[in-house]
Design a protein around this motif. Sequence first.
Motif, PDB file in Angstrom:
ATOM      1  N   VAL A  97       1.257   4.083   7.292  1.00 13.99           N
ATOM      2  CA  VAL A  97       0.445   3.183   6.464  1.00 13.99           C
ATOM      3  C   VAL A  97       1.145   2.947   5.118  1.00 13.99           C
ATOM      4  O   VAL A  97       1.105   1.849   4.568  1.00 13.99           O
ATOM      5  N   GLY A  98       1.798   3.992   4.623  1.00 21.92           N
ATOM      6  CA  GLY A  98       2.352   3.945   3.267  1.00 21.92           C
ATOM      7  C   GLY A  98       3.586   3.073   3.134  1.00 21.92           C
ATOM      8  O   GLY A  98       3.782   2.447   2.094  1.00 21.92           O
ATOM      9  N   LEU A  99       4.409   3.014   4.185  1.00 19.85           N
ATOM     10  CA  LEU A  99       5.649   2.237   4.087  1.00 19.85           C
ATOM     11  C   LEU A  99       5.397   0.758   3.757  1.00 19.85           C
ATOM     12  O   LEU A  99       5.955   0.253   2.789  1.00 19.85           O
ATOM     13  N   PRO A 100       4.542   0.079   4.537  1.00 19.04           N
ATOM     14  CA  PRO A 100       4.297  -1.330   4.180  1.00 19.04           C
ATOM     15  C   PRO A 100       3.666  -1.489   2.800  1.00 19.04           C
ATOM     16  O   PRO A 100       4.019  -2.408   2.060  1.00 19.04           O
ATOM     17  N   VAL A 101       2.736  -0.570   2.472  1.00 14.86           N
ATOM     18  CA  VAL A 101       2.083  -0.663   1.164  1.00 14.86           C
ATOM     19  C   VAL A 101       3.112  -0.481   0.046  1.00 14.86           C
ATOM     20  O   VAL A 101       3.169  -1.257  -0.916  1.00 14.86           O
ATOM     21  N   ALA A 102       3.958   0.536   0.206  1.00 12.93           N
ATOM     22  CA  ALA A 102       4.970   0.816  -0.816  1.00 12.93           C
ATOM     23  C   ALA A 102       5.939  -0.356  -0.943  1.00 12.93           C
ATOM     24  O   ALA A 102       6.332  -0.735  -2.042  1.00 12.93           O
ATOM     25  N   ARG A 103       6.282  -0.928   0.195  1.00  7.49           N
ATOM     26  CA  ARG A 103       7.189  -2.076   0.195  1.00  7.49           C
ATOM     27  C   ARG A 103       6.565  -3.255  -0.563  1.00  7.49           C
ATOM     28  O   ARG A 103       7.216  -3.920  -1.365  1.00  7.49           O
ATOM     29  N   LEU A 104       5.277  -3.464  -0.303  1.00  5.04           N
ATOM     30  CA  LEU A 104       4.545  -4.541  -0.967  1.00  5.04           C
ATOM     31  C   LEU A 104       4.552  -4.329  -2.479  1.00  5.04           C
ATOM     32  O   LEU A 104       4.765  -5.264  -3.255  1.00  5.04           O
ATOM     33  N   ILE A 105       4.315  -3.089  -2.890  1.00  2.88           N
ATOM     34  CA  ILE A 105       4.304  -2.796  -4.334  1.00  2.88           C
ATOM     35  C   ILE A 105       5.713  -2.940  -4.906  1.00  2.88           C
ATOM     36  O   ILE A 105       5.915  -3.529  -5.962  1.00  2.88           O
ATOM     37  N   ALA A 106       6.705  -2.423  -4.171  1.00  8.56           N
ATOM     38  CA  ALA A 106       8.075  -2.416  -4.693  1.00  8.56           C
ATOM     39  C   ALA A 106       8.639  -3.823  -4.829  1.00  8.56           C
ATOM     40  O   ALA A 106       9.399  -4.103  -5.746  1.00  8.56           O
ATOM     41  N   THR A 107       8.274  -4.713  -3.908  1.00  8.72           N
ATOM     42  CA  THR A 107       8.844  -6.055  -3.966  1.00  8.72           C
ATOM     43  C   THR A 107       7.910  -7.042  -4.660  1.00  8.72           C
ATOM     44  O   THR A 107       8.312  -8.158  -4.958  1.00  8.72           O
ATOM     45  N   GLY A 108       6.664  -6.620  -4.908  1.00  4.70           N
ATOM     46  CA  GLY A 108       5.710  -7.505  -5.562  1.00  4.70           C
ATOM     47  C   GLY A 108       6.060  -7.714  -7.019  1.00  4.70           C
ATOM     48  O   GLY A 108       6.996  -7.115  -7.546  1.00  4.70           O
ATOM     49  N   SER A 109       5.324  -8.603  -7.646  1.00  9.40           N
ATOM     50  CA  SER A 109       5.612  -8.852  -9.049  1.00  9.40           C
ATOM     51  C   SER A 109       4.314  -9.071  -9.800  1.00  9.40           C
ATOM     52  O   SER A 109       3.302  -9.459  -9.228  1.00  9.40           O
ATOM     53  N   GLY A 110       4.365  -8.771 -11.079  1.00 11.98           N
ATOM     54  CA  GLY A 110       3.289  -9.098 -11.997  1.00 11.98           C
ATOM     55  C   GLY A 110       1.963  -8.448 -11.668  1.00 11.98           C
ATOM     56  O   GLY A 110       1.898  -7.250 -11.403  1.00 11.98           O
ATOM     57  N   ARG A 111       0.918  -9.263 -11.643  1.00 11.59           N
ATOM     58  CA  ARG A 111      -0.438  -8.749 -11.584  1.00 11.59           C
ATOM     59  C   ARG A 111      -0.728  -8.068 -10.255  1.00 11.59           C
ATOM     60  O   ARG A 111      -1.339  -7.013 -10.200  1.00 11.59           O
ATOM     61  N   ALA A 112      -0.260  -8.671  -9.142  1.00 15.13           N
ATOM     62  CA  ALA A 112      -0.540  -8.116  -7.821  1.00 15.13           C
ATOM     63  C   ALA A 112       0.024  -6.701  -7.708  1.00 15.13           C
ATOM     64  O   ALA A 112      -0.628  -5.791  -7.195  1.00 15.13           O
ATOM     65  N   LYS A 113       1.239  -6.528  -8.228  1.00 13.09           N
ATOM     66  CA  LYS A 113       1.896  -5.235  -8.165  1.00 13.09           C
ATOM     67  C   LYS A 113       1.113  -4.189  -8.976  1.00 13.09           C
ATOM     68  O   LYS A 113       0.843  -3.092  -8.502  1.00 13.09           O
ATOM     69  N   GLY A 114       0.714  -4.588 -10.178  1.00 13.84           N
ATOM     70  CA  GLY A 114      -0.039  -3.678 -11.042  1.00 13.84           C
ATOM     71  C   GLY A 114      -1.360  -3.276 -10.418  1.00 13.84           C
ATOM     72  O   GLY A 114      -1.747  -2.109 -10.437  1.00 13.84           O
ATOM     73  N   LEU A 115      -2.017  -4.275  -9.809  1.00 15.00           N
ATOM     74  CA  LEU A 115      -3.328  -4.021  -9.206  1.00 15.00           C
ATOM     75  C   LEU A 115      -3.202  -3.044  -8.040  1.00 15.00           C
ATOM     76  O   LEU A 115      -3.961  -2.077  -7.937  1.00 15.00           O
ATOM     77  N   LEU A 116      -2.221  -3.286  -7.180  1.00 17.19           N
ATOM     78  CA  LEU A 116      -2.017  -2.403  -6.025  1.00 17.19           C
ATOM     79  C   LEU A 116      -1.712  -0.977  -6.478  1.00 17.19           C
ATOM     80  O   LEU A 116      -2.224  -0.010  -5.933  1.00 17.19           O
ATOM     81  N   LEU A 117      -0.863  -0.873  -7.489  1.00 15.90           N
ATOM     82  CA  LEU A 117      -0.468   0.438  -7.996  1.00 15.90           C
ATOM     83  C   LEU A 117      -1.683   1.166  -8.575  1.00 15.90           C
ATOM     84  O   LEU A 117      -1.886   2.356  -8.340  1.00 15.90           O
ATOM     85  N   ALA A 118      -2.515   0.411  -9.300  1.00 13.55           N
ATOM     86  CA  ALA A 118      -3.724   0.997  -9.883  1.00 13.55           C
ATOM     87  C   ALA A 118      -4.657   1.483  -8.778  1.00 13.55           C
ATOM     88  O   ALA A 118      -5.203   2.585  -8.841  1.00 13.55           O
ATOM     89  N   LEU A 119      -4.821   0.648  -7.724  1.00 14.64           N
ATOM     90  CA  LEU A 119      -5.668   1.027  -6.603  1.00 14.64           C
ATOM     91  C   LEU A 119      -5.167   2.315  -5.953  1.00 14.64           C
ATOM     92  O   LEU A 119      -5.946   3.159  -5.535  1.00 14.64           O
ATOM     93  N   MET A 120      -3.824   2.423  -5.894  1.00 13.66           N
ATOM     94  CA  MET A 120      -3.221   3.609  -5.293  1.00 13.66           C
ATOM     95  C   MET A 120      -3.545   4.860  -6.110  1.00 13.66           C
ATOM     96  O   MET A 120      -3.719   5.946  -5.574  1.00 13.66           O
ATOM     97  N   LEU A 121      -3.621   4.685  -7.437  1.00 14.98           N
ATOM     98  CA  LEU A 121      -3.794   5.839  -8.312  1.00 14.98           C
ATOM     99  C   LEU A 121      -5.249   6.306  -8.381  1.00 14.98           C
ATOM    100  O   LEU A 121      -5.517   7.450  -8.723  1.00 14.98           O
ATOM    101  N   VAL A 122      -6.187   5.415  -8.030  1.00 18.87           N
ATOM    102  CA  VAL A 122      -7.596   5.762  -8.172  1.00 18.87           C
ATOM    103  C   VAL A 122      -7.969   7.079  -7.471  1.00 18.87           C
ATOM    104  O   VAL A 122      -8.527   7.969  -8.092  1.00 18.87           O
TER     105      VAL A 122
END
Lengths: 369, 285
Positions: free
Chosen positions: B82-107
């Motif tokens: 599950v983590g590989l695609p999510v991590a890939r999305l965060i790593a290649t994402g940009s701006g707000r989407a990336k920040g939001l995903l990362l924040a969701l991960m940290l919750v």
Amino acid sequence: MSAQPAAVPHLEIDGVSKRFGETEVLRDVSITVPRGTFLALLGPSGCGKSTLLKIIAGLETQTGGHVRLDGEALDGMPAYRRDIGVVFQSYALFPHMSVKENVRFGLDMRRLDKAESAARVDEALELVKLGGYGSRMPSELSGGQQQRVAIARSLAIRPRLLLLDEPLSNLDAVLRKSVRVDIRELHDRVGTTTVMVTHDQEEAMSMADQVAVMAEGRVLQMGTPEAIYERPATRFVGGFVGSPPASLMKLSRRFEGGWRFGEIEWQMEPALARRLDAIRRIEVTIGLRPERMRLVEAGTEGALAAELRSSEYLGGERLLHAAVGQERIAALVGGHLSGLPKPGEPVHLLPDADAVMLFDAENGERLDP
Amino acid sequence: MRSSTPLLFLLPAVALSAVVFLAPFAWLIYASFKTQGAGSLLMADGLTVKNYARLVADSYFAAAFVRTIGLSALTTLLTLVVGLPVARLIATGSGRAKGLLLALMLVPLVCGALLPSLGMIHLLGPLGVVNGTLKLLGLTTSSIKFLGTTGGVVLGLVQAFLPLMVLPLVNTLSRLPRDVEHAASSLGASPLRVWRRVILPLAMPGIVAGAVLVFSAAFTAFVTPQVLGQGKIATFGTVAYQQAALVLDWPFASTLAVVVLVAIGLALILSAQFDRLLRRRRLAA
């Protein structure tokens, strides 16, 4: 290389445009490239040349227009089906594979049999003079060697087209000049049609058969290096191509007849005056190439009276920076000249009338035919 | 004399660490070789390996140990998938989407273990969101039993520890130059082969780091198996809790804790060896 019927150009970029949101990176770019040509896409950073290269490679999708190779439309075809070799600015070697494995990668993807692929790997490495380096890891190689591995890796797949993205920008100045020659000689030996992206006009001029000068997402001019240098299509091309860069100044017709730079009158040579008269403009932008200026005695016909501001000794030559009223003008003169004027003293510079470039003062387009 | 001065300044910090960090560990190991005095909470005199013998002999504990390893391994595998695609999305994402995903991960990391587990009860219960949706879609007629089953516990563990896998993966994946992937595809590698031949091998350090973190966390987890297992799934964490808080056999609970420590220590050493092997192979070739 076998001759291709003229009707089907080898690589055809047909009205390609690209926008990222609001920004237009490429606007209706059309270029055709005959087989075996070495084409340089030349322009300042942000002119869209790298994006165009990515679109050709299939690593980026255009928003409009077509790319055709041997008449076949590549639109929508993924990069891995295109058979187009790309050498990246960062070389982009696979750090977890040896030199040999790197070069073999594309052949593995094509499922070539072992013997054939081993032979091709050796051949490609020989081609870039890295015969004995197959078992090294990329991290053990110098920048220049890594680049040669990247080139060998792209050539091993026998690409239909070779794309080079700023191939020299990560090399030091000394290496750059020799790699320039190496790449050109390699191209002559292999014959693969090559498109190189560069911001360095000297690189483009010295390596390519054809140069496409780009700015703000458009191709301003395409032609041989000689044509681009001798007959620049716009003020931008005139100023961008040539080293040191040409001096571009505003020249105005005097009310009483004759011409002036700001308040300074210029008694030009009759030949040049006739050219200007034929154009029938009140104001033009004039381009003077520093290497086509001569230092002359006061009172020589057609000489510009200027005030020397500074001079750079370049070894063999000396680059003079002078002021004509508000305008700045540069001249490249022999470095061994004795009795050079000092900064602040007057100098008289005579431009070679044939080499004077005339552009529209408003839109910057070349004026005389 | 002069050279020892900096060490002198370090002394208070070292002493504090020793008292609050090392001393409990030392006490734990010491206690694991004790037994409880009959009818008393105090420890009996003399050192013994009786606790360890009991651990091996009693199949209840051995089974819990094996089950915990299995659960942790499965959790690690699922978080990786599950983590590989999510991590890939965060790593290649940009701006707000990336920040939001990362924040969701940290919750889940910052709100502790209990809250997400209680949330999972609402999701996975017989009348929960998941079963409700499945019934609505006609995929099932009767509720699937998640709570009190191994499946439910694994789902909870995956949910709880996904960030521990994703964060190291994001770290390695975002350092992977896009040009390297582009080079692979220009050489004829389909997206799947780019993953297999380039991205995965280069992401190995992150995968190893994430796997160690998730495995250790799942191995020692207590709240999630307790809440979602509803006392029916005995893991090492829940067993140790029972021994310490319910049976009040602290020496035996200590023994369980020591075994966990050793197991995790071994996992760490193994992963370090594996990492070194990868590095050496990369250099030698």
